[in-house]
Design an enzyme around this catalytic site. Structure first.
Site, mmCIF file in Angstrom:
data_model
loop_
_atom_site.group_PDB
_atom_site.id
_atom_site.type_symbol
_atom_site.label_atom_id
_atom_site.label_comp_id
_atom_site.label_asym_id
_atom_site.label_seq_id
_atom_site.Cartn_x
_atom_site.Cartn_y
_atom_site.Cartn_z
ATOM 1 N N ARG A 118 -72.516 54.629 34.717
ATOM 2 C CA ARG A 118 -71.541 55.693 34.961
ATOM 3 C C ARG A 118 -70.615 55.768 33.752
ATOM 4 N NH1 ARG A 118 -67.403 54.536 39.376
ATOM 5 N NH2 ARG A 118 -65.985 54.521 37.606
ATOM 6 N N HIS A 151 -65.176 57.705 38.492
ATOM 7 C CA HIS A 151 -65.949 58.046 39.706
ATOM 8 C C HIS A 151 -65.849 59.546 40.002
ATOM 9 C CE1 HIS A 151 -67.312 58.113 43.858
ATOM 10 N NE2 HIS A 151 -66.203 58.758 44.145
ATOM 11 N N TYR A 179 -60.192 48.810 36.712
ATOM 12 C CA TYR A 179 -61.146 47.836 37.272
ATOM 13 C C TYR A 179 -62.374 47.568 36.402
ATOM 14 C CZ TYR A 179 -63.296 52.213 38.907
ATOM 15 O OH TYR A 179 -63.846 53.455 38.970
HETATM 16 C C1 LIG Z 1 -68.626 56.652 54.974
HETATM 17 C C2 LIG Z 1 -67.777 56.766 53.748
HETATM 18 N N1 LIG Z 1 -67.050 55.698 53.353
HETATM 19 C C3 LIG Z 1 -66.277 55.769 52.237
HETATM 20 C C4 LIG Z 1 -66.196 56.946 51.526
HETATM 21 C C5 LIG Z 1 -65.322 57.025 50.259
HETATM 22 N N2 LIG Z 1 -66.201 57.036 49.089
HETATM 23 C C6 LIG Z 1 -66.472 58.178 48.440
HETATM 24 S S1 LIG Z 1 -67.511 57.948 47.169
HETATM 25 C C7 LIG Z 1 -67.603 56.293 47.458
HETATM 26 C C8 LIG Z 1 -68.439 55.389 46.596
HETATM 27 C C9 LIG Z 1 -69.862 55.830 46.507
HETATM 28 O O1 LIG Z 1 -70.549 54.998 45.621
HETATM 29 P P1 LIG Z 1 -72.084 55.137 45.367
HETATM 30 O O2 LIG Z 1 -72.804 55.285 46.674
HETATM 31 O O3 LIG Z 1 -72.492 53.993 44.519
HETATM 32 O O4 LIG Z 1 -72.247 56.514 44.611
HETATM 33 P P2 LIG Z 1 -71.594 57.018 43.250
HETATM 34 O O5 LIG Z 1 -70.330 57.741 43.647
HETATM 35 O O6 LIG Z 1 -71.343 55.848 42.379
HETATM 36 O O7 LIG Z 1 -72.563 57.975 42.668
HETATM 37 C C10 LIG Z 1 -66.822 55.944 48.547
HETATM 38 C C11 LIG Z 1 -66.666 54.547 49.056
HETATM 39 C C12 LIG Z 1 -66.959 58.048 51.982
HETATM 40 N N3 LIG Z 1 -66.953 59.212 51.335
HETATM 41 N N4 LIG Z 1 -67.752 57.918 53.084
#
Ligand SMILES: Cc1ncc(C[n+]2csc(CCOP(=O)(O)OP(=O)(O)O)c2C)c(N)n1
Length: 348
Positions: free
Chosen positions: A259, A263, A272
């Site tokens: 990445r 985010h 972090y």
């Molecule tokens: C059920 C749920 N828990 C927490 C969140 C908050 N949240 C949004 S994005 C994210 C991290 C996602 O990480 P990843 O699956 O690795 O995908 P990336 O964003 O890195 O592409 C979180 C915890 C959410 N949207 N839905």
């Protein structure tokens, strides 16, 4: 040495690429490079517009362009895409107009989702790109449900679920892989492992050696693929898509990426990420890796690289100019196409 040559080189000769992609690989890879540059230009512009308060939210795919472009090019029109936050480029490569995506980001009257979803959560019905859900993992079970429907109707097509490393800890991941393997469904689980779930690194996400090894215990093949190498992603997907389409069941592909941006527009990774992260990520930059390989193999020169960059920026600028200023959806439109007309004759 130019900074571009400091990237990890793609490990192929032109002959290898001919056997992987066919004799027309120069045109195919030039097209892939163009799309990757468009994605990069789109991300830069949208992040700037968000900072200026002109779009509400954005999740960049910078560093993940090889996965998105190869997916757009390897899938067929009968396939279905269930995206996470960062697959917008897949919709564009499959034929969704850039200006329609710009309308979505401005949540205006011409947004295909009619301004009802968060920006950067597009819908592109005409290219079978399903509306993105914010709730992590939801799309995994949705993709499996669609694959079950395809199988029941004996309809062609493969369903592709995209999700991040963080989503492998969701209930939907377990339910989805389990159901798909039991029912032998035409679905591919595509984990875009960008090594972070906001601030959570993969070492805190799993005790498994890789995410792909999880697939074996559900009863399906799992592949770890260099997700910053467009040729590797393309070749891997082509094999998995062909097997799923022939009825040989689901597979999981883990695309390892870096990445390269926060985010989302609501994040500050300096709080972090380790200090050397940006340099490590830059050495795996998928656009620079392909650009360097195409230059060494005589497909691109400096002038072409510059022209493609200029054209990509112009395309994005034109889409933003066309979309910005379009009126917001009328409040009364909120309930249109939500309720079916009552034909029962009952007084209600
Ligand atoms: C059920 C749920 N828990 C927490 C969140 C908050 N949240 C949004 S994005 C994210 C991290 C996602 O990480 P990843 O699956 O690795 O995908 P990336 O964003 O890195 O592409 C979180 C915890 C959410 N949207 N839905």
């Amino acid at each position: 040495m130019s900074p571009k040559l400091s990237v990890v080189p793609l490990p192929y000769s032109a002959d290898d690429v001919t056997s992987l992609l066919g004799a027309d690989w120069p045109e195919r890879l030039r097209a892939a490079y163009r799309w990757m540059r468009l994605g990069r230009a789109l991300d830069a512009r949208m992040q700037a517009l968000q900072r200026q308060g002109r779009v509400g939210f954005y999740g960049a795919a910078t560093g993940q362009e090889a996965v998105n472009v190869a997916t757009g090019l390897a899938t067929r029109s009968e396939d279905w895409i269930f995206p996470g936050l960062r697959e917008q480029l897949v919709a564009l490569v499959r034929g969704h107009p850039l200006v329609a995506y710009a309308h979505h980001l401005f949540a205006d009257d011409r947004d295909p989702g009619r301004g009802r979803n968060m920006p950067c959560h597009p819908t592109a019905r005409e290219v079978q790109y399903v509306s993105m859900s914010s709730v992590i993992g939801t799309q995994i079970s949705q993709a499996v449900g669609l694959a079950y429907g395809l199988r029941q109707r004996q309809a062609p097509g493969v369903s592709l679920a995209f999700f991040g490393d963080g989503a492998t800890s969701s209930n939907d991941f377990h339910a989805g892989l389990n159901f798909a393997a039991v029912w032998h469904l035409p679905v591919l689980f595509c984990c875009a492992n960008n090594q972070w779930a906001i601030s959570v690194p993969t070492s805190r996400q799993t005790g498994a050696r890789t995410f792909a090894t999880k697939a074996a215990e559900y009863g399906m093949p799992g592949w770890s693929v260099d997700g910053t190498d467009v040729v590797a992603v393309w070749a891997a997907l082509r094999g998995s898509l062909a097997r799923a389409a022939e009825g040989r069941g689901p597979e999981m592909l883990e695309f390892i990426t870096y990445r390269m941006t926060p985010h989302s527009s609501s994040d500050d990774p300096s709080r972090y990420q380790p200090p050397d992260w940006a340099a490590r990520a830059a050495s795996h930059d998928p656009v620079a890796r392909l650009e360097s390989w195409l230059s060494v193999n005589g497909v691109l020169d400096g002038a072409a690289v510059e022209a493609i960059g200029r054209e990509s920026e112009a395309e994005v600028r034109a889409a933003v100019e066309a979309a910005e200023g379009t009126v917001a959806p009328a409040p009364a439109s909120l309930t249109e196409d939500v309720y079916a007309p009552d034909r029962s004759g009952s007084p209600g």
